[in-house]
Write a protein that holds these residues in place. Structure first.
Motif, PDB file in Angstrom:
ATOM      1  N   ARG A   1      -6.479 -20.500  53.397  1.00  0.00           N
ATOM      2  CA  ARG A   1      -5.405 -20.368  52.524  1.00  0.00           C
ATOM      3  C   ARG A   1      -5.826 -19.389  51.292  1.00  0.00           C
ATOM      4  O   ARG A   1      -6.925 -19.999  50.486  1.00  0.00           O
ATOM      5  CB  ARG A   1      -4.855 -21.680  51.839  1.00  0.00           C
ATOM      6  CG  ARG A   1      -4.407 -22.646  52.868  1.00  0.00           C
ATOM      7  CD  ARG A   1      -3.157 -22.108  53.568  1.00  0.00           C
ATOM      8  NE  ARG A   1      -2.345 -23.053  54.505  1.00  0.00           N
ATOM      9  CZ  ARG A   1      -2.705 -22.668  55.754  1.00  0.00           C
ATOM     10  NH1 ARG A   1      -3.710 -21.843  56.436  1.00  0.00           N
ATOM     11  NH2 ARG A   1      -2.180 -23.754  56.833  1.00  0.00           N
TER      12      ARG A   1
ATOM     13  N   HIS B   1      -4.628 -18.041  48.104  1.00  0.00           N
ATOM     14  CA  HIS B   1      -4.015 -18.317  46.859  1.00  0.00           C
ATOM     15  C   HIS B   1      -4.494 -17.284  45.577  1.00  0.00           C
ATOM     16  O   HIS B   1      -3.901 -17.775  44.404  1.00  0.00           O
ATOM     17  CB  HIS B   1      -3.782 -19.662  46.583  1.00  0.00           C
ATOM     18  CG  HIS B   1      -3.142 -20.539  47.758  1.00  0.00           C
ATOM     19  ND1 HIS B   1      -1.924 -21.247  47.018  1.00  0.00           N
ATOM     20  CD2 HIS B   1      -3.327 -20.882  48.738  1.00  0.00           C
ATOM     21  CE1 HIS B   1      -1.412 -21.918  48.162  1.00  0.00           C
ATOM     22  NE2 HIS B   1      -2.258 -21.559  49.136  1.00  0.00           N
TER      23      HIS B   1
ATOM     24  N   LYS C   1      -9.648 -22.971  50.590  1.00  0.00           N
ATOM     25  CA  LYS C   1      -8.658 -22.452  49.681  1.00  0.00           C
ATOM     26  C   LYS C   1      -9.116 -21.674  48.578  1.00  0.00           C
ATOM     27  O   LYS C   1     -10.210 -21.832  48.016  1.00  0.00           O
ATOM     28  CB  LYS C   1      -7.857 -23.599  49.276  1.00  0.00           C
ATOM     29  CG  LYS C   1      -6.867 -23.418  48.347  1.00  0.00           C
ATOM     30  CD  LYS C   1      -6.102 -24.451  47.560  1.00  0.00           C
ATOM     31  CE  LYS C   1      -4.889 -24.054  46.877  1.00  0.00           C
ATOM     32  NZ  LYS C   1      -4.149 -25.242  46.315  1.00  0.00           N
TER      33      LYS C   1
ATOM     34  N   SER D   1       0.811 -13.225  43.711  1.00  0.00           N
ATOM     35  CA  SER D   1      -0.131 -13.909  44.566  1.00  0.00           C
ATOM     36  C   SER D   1       0.087 -13.536  46.029  1.00  0.00           C
ATOM     37  O   SER D   1       1.127 -12.862  46.369  1.00  0.00           O
ATOM     38  CB  SER D   1       0.365 -15.535  44.731  1.00  0.00           C
ATOM     39  OG  SER D   1       1.548 -15.793  45.273  1.00  0.00           O
TER      40      SER D   1
END
Length: 421
Positions: A343, A345, A310, A361
């Motif tokens: 992911r 972000h 992430k 974002s």
């Protein structure tokens, strides 16, 4: 008399990722885990093995999954050690005119599938297990009465009084695929601790499944009565935080003494990389490489890990510059993951005369683009939010490899009112 048994749950045979070339290796992890438990059962010379639901990852398994399951359970059958099981929510098939894989295993003698029948008034009947038919709700091993029922959904707590009323014997064990709120890590299929408490008066040991985290449930006086071993292999990201194993239990004079035995799941890591303030993509990649090396402790385990990556922070370059291919290259250099989920972000910092800074974002950008595409067709203008959410959900499922083509079509037909073509 003294008895010994193994209590496991949530094996999830057939679970894998259907992309990235890791399908066979990841599927084999779950078979290897079950094979280790079967071997322990033989070494410990237990009287029986309990599987508290979700033997399979899905009700519609591949024939090779079924064949491999038989191969692994064969030593228990040859040793005369009963493998007693109930169905979990993942084991269910929705066409009740068809025999399930669990029922087939029971009819073939590889498991004893416990499933009660219901009375006209809604009560439970735990009929004696029929070895020839492979069905029933109650069997006896030594002087221990074993009762079983699988997953019955979110209203399980309302069924507890009827379950207790149906059991009139002493020295009882209940095999039940259900979670207990405040303990279970899943959000559905649980009952409240106060709803479960009457089970403690009727059963000396409630063998639970469903949540993949091990936990004990106690009476107000501190006596353990509910036992969930969790899943012995890591099924989903997030489970790297939990101990993995099963319970080895000894029954003496009606008392149950449990020991948690650890298993050896594949390494799993969830890493959050903070790139806040990074000015360009090349510097960001260098930071990702460095932070990954600091975060991942591969130790002596030679198995390729499962990694969830992430990225967070406000950066001065467009988040799309850190594409999946570039990030996968870095992951490959650091740890050669068997499977990785990414992911992004990151937030894009922009400058304007009206405000000091604003951020957008990657997730917001994706939603805006999809919103415009859906809204371009007047037929869907009043359903933009719904269809954008559905599109992103399908995208996530496909990336995880969690669904088949037929299941995707089913999701579309159910959630978007789109007919199957």
């Amino acid at each position: 008399m003294s008895l010994r048994f193994i209590h496991t749950a949530d094996i999830h045979l057939g679970k894998t990722y259907r992309h990235g070339g890791c399908e066979v290796a990841r599927s084999e992890d779950f078979f290897t885990c079950l094979a280790g438990i079967v071997n322990d059962a033989l070494v410990e010379e237990v009287n029986f093995v309990l599987i508290a639901g979700d033997l399979f990852h899905t009700g519609q398994i591949l024939p090779r999954t079924f064949a491999r399951t038989i191969e692994i359970l064969q030593p228990l059958k040859e040793a005369g050690i009963p493998c007693v099981a109930v169905e979990g929510n993942h084991d269910w098939i929705h066409r009740r005119d068809s025999i399930s894989w669990m029922e087939a295993l029971s009819q073939m003698g590889y498991i004893r599938l416990l499933r009660p029948t219901r009375t006209a008034e809604g009560g439970y009947l735990f009929e004696p297990f029929d070895e020839e038919q492979g069905c029933g709700g109650h069997l006896v091993v030594g002087d221990l009465n074993i009762y079983g029922l699988g997953y019955i959904g979110a209203q399980a707590g309302n069924h507890v009084p009827r379950i207790c009323e149906a059991v009139t014997t002493e020295n009882n064990l209940l095999l039940f695929h259900v979670g207990i709120w405040t303990f279970s890590p899943v959000e559905i299929g649980n009952m409240k601790p106060e709803e479960a408490l009457p089970l403690a008066d009727r059963f000396g040991y409630v063998a639970l499944g469903h949540g993949h985290k091990p936990y004990l449930v106690e009476t107000p006086e501190g006596r353990p009565y509910g036992f969930n071993p969790g899943s012995p292999e890591r099924v989903n990201f997030g489970e790297q935080r939990y101990d993995k194993g099963y319970y080895l239990v000894t029954v003496e004079n009606g008392y149950f003494h449990h020991t948690f035995r650890s298993t050896d799941p594949r390494p799993m890591h969830a890493v959050t990389i903070d790139l806040d303030g990074t000015s360009d993509a090349e510097t960001a990649l260098e930071n990702v490489h460095r932070q990954l090396r600091e975060a991942l402790d591969t130790g002596q385990d030679e198995r390729r890990p499962l990694v969830a990556l992430k990225l967070v922070g406000r950066v001065a370059f467009h988040p799309f510059e850190l594409g999946r291919e570039r990030l996968f290259t870095v992951l490959e250099e650091v740890c050669r993951p068997l499977h990785a989920e990414i992911r992004n972000h990151l937030s894009l910092v922009t400058r304007s005369s009206d405000s000091a800074s604003a951020k957008k974002s990657l997730a917001d950008i994706e939603k805006e683009v999809l919103h415009e595409l859906v809204g371009a067709n007047s037929q869907y203008k009043d359903r933009q939010d719904e269809l954008v959410a559905l599109s992103l959900s399908i995208r996530d499922l496909v990336l995880k490899g969690e669904v088949s083509d037929d299941e995707l079509l089913g999701i579309l037909a159910r959630d978007a009112n789109i007919d199957k073509k």
